[in-house]
Write an enzyme that holds these catalytic residues in place. Structure first.
Site, PDB file in Angstrom:
ATOM      1  N   ASN A 152       0.293   5.599   0.426  1.00  0.00           N
ATOM      2  CA  ASN A 152      -0.473   6.845   0.373  1.00  0.00           C
ATOM      3  C   ASN A 152       0.474   8.014   0.144  1.00  0.00           C
ATOM      4  OD1 ASN A 152      -0.868   5.793   3.396  1.00  0.00           O
ATOM      5  ND2 ASN A 152      -0.946   7.989   3.614  1.00  0.00           N
ATOM      6  N   ASP A 153       0.462   9.037   0.968  1.00  0.00           N
ATOM      7  CA  ASP A 153       1.106  10.316   0.617  1.00  0.00           C
ATOM      8  C   ASP A 153       2.546  10.219   0.081  1.00  0.00           C
ATOM      9  OD1 ASP A 153      -1.017  10.716   2.299  1.00  0.00           O
ATOM     10  OD2 ASP A 153       0.125  11.754   3.843  1.00  0.00           O
TER      11      ASP A 153
ATOM     12  N   TRP B 255       0.821  -1.217   0.000  1.00  0.00           N
ATOM     13  CA  TRP B 255       0.000   0.000   0.000  1.00  0.00           C
ATOM     14  C   TRP B 255       0.854   1.266   0.000  1.00  0.00           C
ATOM     15  CZ3 TRP B 255      -5.020   2.024   0.680  1.00  0.00           C
ATOM     16  CH2 TRP B 255      -5.088   3.304   1.260  1.00  0.00           C
TER      17      TRP B 255
ATOM     18  N   ARG C 284       1.023  16.945  12.934  1.00  0.00           N
ATOM     19  CA  ARG C 284       1.827  16.107  12.020  1.00  0.00           C
ATOM     20  C   ARG C 284       2.129  16.750  10.667  1.00  0.00           C
ATOM     21  NH1 ARG C 284      -3.094  13.623  12.515  1.00  0.00           N
ATOM     22  NH2 ARG C 284      -4.453  13.728  10.703  1.00  0.00           N
ATOM     23  N   ASP C 285       2.943  16.012   9.923  1.00  0.00           N
ATOM     24  CA  ASP C 285       3.271  16.252   8.512  1.00  0.00           C
ATOM     25  C   ASP C 285       4.199  17.456   8.325  1.00  0.00           C
ATOM     26  OD1 ASP C 285       1.519  14.143   8.257  1.00  0.00           O
ATOM     27  OD2 ASP C 285      -0.140  15.334   7.464  1.00  0.00           O
TER      28      ASP C 285
HETATM   29  C1  FRU Z   1      -2.643  12.133   4.885  1.00  0.00           C
HETATM   30  C2  FRU Z   1      -2.254  11.422   6.168  1.00  0.00           C
HETATM   31  C3  FRU Z   1      -1.243  12.252   6.924  1.00  0.00           C
HETATM   32  C4  FRU Z   1      -0.520  11.219   7.734  1.00  0.00           C
HETATM   33  C5  FRU Z   1      -0.496  10.042   6.806  1.00  0.00           C
HETATM   34  C6  FRU Z   1      -0.616   8.712   7.486  1.00  0.00           C
HETATM   35  O1  FRU Z   1      -3.129  11.282   3.896  1.00  0.00           O
HETATM   36  O2  FRU Z   1      -3.393  11.143   6.943  1.00  0.00           O
HETATM   37  O3  FRU Z   1      -1.792  13.288   7.688  1.00  0.00           O
HETATM   38  O4  FRU Z   1       0.757  11.652   8.101  1.00  0.00           O
HETATM   39  O5  FRU Z   1      -1.577  10.195   5.914  1.00  0.00           O
HETATM   40  O6  FRU Z   1      -0.419   7.673   6.605  1.00  0.00           O
END
Ligand code: FRU
Length: 490
Positions: free
Chosen positions: A43-44, A41, A165-166
């Site tokens: 994501n970001d 998987w 976060r981030d």
């Molecule tokens: C965004 C998010 C971020 C987090 C990450 C976790 O899509 O929710 O805020 O750091 O994905 O996978």
């Protein structure tokens, strides 16, 4: 420096698992020229940067299954932003402060080393219930750009703050480091905080550059960069904003705004607005390039939608890299020029060949295709005209709503996104079709629409319903497929 034993063990386990299982991936929907994980998987996008002589892209990654799980950082490198090489997993959850995941963040070169700033995520309740968690900003470092050591947390939240976060880090001309990240504050309102540091380790709070807009209770994945002289762009993924007309219809929305920044306060020119109007575009992250461009990538999927490729052992991809510019008060994004290196065979249609009247015409049957054409709505009288991909996608100009509409017809994911367009002007489309995704760039990147689909019929046609339409200058390219079988790390 922390004892690295647990981290090294977690990385070795993840790398071995990927090597053992990568050949199980079912590739019927797997991208040809968009980056996806070799297994598992995504994501970001994270840590997008040019460092130690290459582009690096990292991504939120669960290497053990095709669904979200305790987040690792996957990694790929490239010299041209198009041909990516998979690298070993860069970060894995291993310490008390990141045991539930190494969440999103950024990367920066400093003193010949590559530093990562990410969010350590620790859930205190049962697995699957993430209502009580603690997040901290964590620093890690690599000498070779591939193998990372965790240094430890550098910014921690005050009591009672959960969403924290981030981090996005950049360096200004004086050598000072800046960091922004998203917070849900004690009043339950979203804010983006700004810190500075001389050494990446010790950080001072400077200001809040963005407060709650339209009920956003959290701003995920903020990014902030200068495009023209003192014209800054804030890109973020606000949580909690309600749908509005044709806008903000996705379960999670990515929105940007321009403005000026004096080192402390950001004064926006506009409210946040979506720069991509499709179904699958989230959590953008940008980098500067050695030749002075600003390039952005996004996660080409969406939270809370059925991911129809769960049983296929992979899920999620990143968009094409897009070059950002700012003209006439508007943010543009168009595919980086390096994308042209993917072009193989070219077919050009004469105007007579691509003027249709109440009919449909097949133009390609290739899962890696680029299409270019222009149209002027007021010259055409068809009720609807555009592109059809199998029984999955219709991208069309609609006489009734005066929009460019991107309609995904697949079961469980049927829905459309629509972009109002001017009727008396000519519009230009550049379209990339990659096995299970379509990215549409409108008027040289004035707007974009990005959507996934889940059909295996790749026949591409142009059509006009109930009237005539001209697809002017229609050009079709077959594209190279460098990422379909990209080799695994050694
Ligand atoms: C965004 C998010 C971020 C987090 C990450 C976790 O899509 O929710 O805020 O750091 O994905 O996978």
């Amino acid at each position: 420096m922390l004892d690295q034993t647990k981290h090294q063990e977690a990385l070795a386990k993840a790398n071995a698992y990927i090597k053992e299982h990568a050949n199980e991936v079912n590739k019927r929907f797997y991208p040809n020229f968009h980056l996806a994980a070799p297994y598992g998987w995504i994501n970001d996008p994270n840590g997008f940067c040019y460092a130690l002589g290459k582009y690096h892209i990292f991504y939120q990654f669960y290497p053990y299954d095709s669904k979200w799980g305790p987040m690792h950082w996957g990694h790929a490198t490239s010299t041209d932003l198009i041909h990516w090489e998979h690298q070993e997993v860069a970060l894995a959850p291993s310490e008390d402060f990141d045991i539930s995941g190494c969440f999103s963040g950024s990367a920066i070169e400093h003193d010949g080393k590559l530093y990562i700033m990410y969010t350590g995520h620790h859930v205190f309740v049962e697995a699957g219930d993430d209502s009580i968690f603690r997040e901290v900003q964590v620093l890690a470092v690599s000498e070779d750009g591939i193998h990372f050591k965790k240094i430890g947390p550098v910014i921690e939240p005050e009591e009672g703050i959960i969403h924290f976060r981030d981090p996005k880090v950049w360096k200004d001309d004086t050598g000072l480091f800046h960091m922004i990240f998203g917070v849900c504050n004690l009043q339950n309102a979203g804010e983006i905080r700004h810190y500075t540091s001389k050494d990446l380790l010790n950080w001072d709070f400077v200001s809040i550059i963005k407060e709650m807009e339209d009920n956003a209770f959290m701003y995920e994945c903020p990014d902030f960069f200068e495009v023209n002289d003192n014209k800054w762009i804030l890109a973020t993924s606000p949580m909690g904003q309600a749908p509005q007309g044709y806008n903000r219809q996705n379960p999670s929305v990515n929105s940007w705004q321009s403005g000026s920044f004096d080192g402390k306060s950001f004064t926006p020119d506009t409210k946040l607005y979506e720069v991509d109007h499709g179904h699958d575009f989230y959590a953008t992250q940008s980098t500067g390039t050695p030749d002075g461009r600003r390039i952005v990538l996004a996660w080409m999927n969406m939270w809370k939608l059925p991911f129809l490729n769960y049983p296929e052992h992979w899920c999620g991809a990143l968009t094409l890299p897009r070059e950002i510019s700012f003209k006439d008060g508007h943010i543009y994004q168009k595919p980086v020029r390096e994308v042209e290196s993917l072009r193989l065979a070219k077919t050009e249609y004469s105007d007579a060949d691509c003027t249709l009247k109440s009919t449909i015409k097949a133009i390609s049957n290739n899962s890696a295709t680029e299409l270019n054409f222009s149209f002027k709505p007021s010259d055409n009288d068809a009720e609807q005209y555009g592109i059809a991909i199998g029984n999955s996608i219709r991208l069309y100009v609609d006489r009734q709503t005066k929009t460019l509409t991107l309609f995904r017809l697949d079961l469980n994911a049927t829905s459309y996104r629509a972009l109002p367009i001017s009727w008396d002007e000519e519009h230009k489309l550049q379209i990339f079709i990659d096995n299970s995704s379509i990215e549409v760039f409108i008027d040289d990147g004035h707007d974009a629409m990005t959507t996934n689909f889940f059909g295996t019929d790749h026949s591409i046609s142009i059509y006009a319903t109930n009237g005539q339409a001209s697809f002017k200058g229609l050009t079709v390219y077959d594209l190279e497929r460098p990422l379909f079988n990209a080799p695994l790390f050694k």
